[in-house]
Motif scaffolding. Structure first.
Motif, PDB file in Angstrom:
ATOM      1  N   GLU A 184      -2.649   4.719   0.594  1.00 24.91           N
ATOM      2  CA  GLU A 184      -3.544   3.578   0.803  1.00 24.91           C
ATOM      3  C   GLU A 184      -3.954   2.865  -0.486  1.00 24.91           C
ATOM      4  OE1 GLU A 184      -6.724   4.354   3.550  1.00 24.91           O
ATOM      5  OE2 GLU A 184      -5.411   5.471   4.879  1.00 24.91           O
TER       6      GLU A 184
ATOM      7  N   TYR B 240       0.852  -1.179   0.000  1.00 23.14           N
ATOM      8  CA  TYR B 240       0.000   0.000   0.000  1.00 23.14           C
ATOM      9  C   TYR B 240       0.890   1.231   0.000  1.00 23.14           C
ATOM     10  CZ  TYR B 240      -3.982  -2.936   1.112  1.00 23.14           C
ATOM     11  OH  TYR B 240      -4.966  -3.881   1.065  1.00 23.14           O
TER      12      TYR B 240
ATOM     13  N   LEU C 124      -3.418   0.216  -3.385  1.00 22.14           N
ATOM     14  CA  LEU C 124      -2.697  -1.039  -3.524  1.00 22.14           C
ATOM     15  C   LEU C 124      -1.895  -1.003  -4.828  1.00 22.14           C
ATOM     16  CD1 LEU C 124      -2.266  -3.879  -2.325  1.00 22.14           C
ATOM     17  CD2 LEU C 124      -4.192  -4.627  -3.727  1.00 22.14           C
TER      18      LEU C 124
END
Length: 82
Positions: free
Chosen positions: A38, A16, A40
């Motif tokens: 945050e 992340y 991916l």
């Protein structure tokens, strides 16, 4: 937590995004491609000399240079499947 530069991830590893430590101009350009904290991300392909890597992020492939990738801090996530 395991913090790393994005360029240290191996193909197939997932992480992340934690922070993007570049100039505002480059940061805004990366955000246009979905590079947000945050998000991916996973390296998909590397150039032969590792100077350019294509990353899988938000159902897209985005290639960035190694000098930019080293300024993107990520948290490894071994449990996540993409």
């Amino acid at each position: 937590m395991n913090f790393f530069s994005l360029n240290n991830l191996e193909c197939g590893e997932f992480a992340y995004i934690y922070s993007i430590n570049t100039t505002n101009e480059i940061k805004k350009r990366l955000e246009e491609f979905g590079f947000f904290p945050e998000s991916l991300i996973s390296p998909a392909f590397r150039s032969p000399f590792r100077c350019l890597t294509a990353y899988r992020i938000i159902d897209s492939l985005v290639a960035i240079r190694d000098d930019i990738a080293e300024k993107i801090i990520v948290i490894k996530s071994a449990e996540v499947e993409y």
